[in-house]
Design a protein around this motif. Sequence first.
Motif, PDB file in Angstrom:
ATOM      1  N   PHE A  52      29.780 -59.983  18.882  1.00  0.00           N
ATOM      2  CA  PHE A  52      28.903 -59.590  19.648  1.00  0.00           C
ATOM      3  C   PHE A  52      27.764 -59.049  19.374  1.00  0.00           C
ATOM      4  N   PHE A  53      27.351 -58.241  18.259  1.00  0.00           N
ATOM      5  CA  PHE A  53      26.149 -57.632  17.794  1.00  0.00           C
ATOM      6  C   PHE A  53      25.351 -58.924  17.301  1.00  0.00           C
ATOM      7  N   PHE A  54      25.883 -59.656  16.173  1.00  0.00           N
ATOM      8  CA  PHE A  54      25.058 -60.663  15.589  1.00  0.00           C
ATOM      9  C   PHE A  54      24.550 -61.681  16.619  1.00  0.00           C
ATOM     10  N   ASN A  55      25.412 -62.180  17.538  1.00  0.00           N
ATOM     11  CA  ASN A  55      24.886 -63.189  18.705  1.00  0.00           C
ATOM     12  C   ASN A  55      24.043 -62.581  19.466  1.00  0.00           C
ATOM     13  N   GLY A  56      24.148 -61.157  19.788  1.00  0.00           N
ATOM     14  CA  GLY A  56      23.095 -60.308  20.454  1.00  0.00           C
ATOM     15  C   GLY A  56      21.947 -60.374  19.826  1.00  0.00           C
TER      16      GLY A  56
END
Length: 103
Positions: A52-56
Amino acid sequence: MPRLVRLYIKQVAYGFVLSAVFVGMLLGFNVANLRHLMFATDGGWIAGFMLFFFNGLVFAGVQFAIAIMRMADPEDKGPKGGHRAPVRQGQLIPIRIRADDRR
């Protein structure tokens, strides 16, 4: 707060919302058996958070880049391409090298 900072924060929020939707779809459709892998492993929530974080981060950067590029004037009639200097065409000159000179 400056307009550009407000625009950046808004685009980052959009990017993380898109990331949540994307990760939700990945887990919902069980792409590459990812849902089973994350739920069956002890540290699977860490993988979900990192996904979630890195795609964000990626989606937020793309959202901000698109927003900045769309700010350009549609009727930008400035110079296009600039002045190009002529390319100098040189003559090839053969250079003789002695083959018997060994080290």
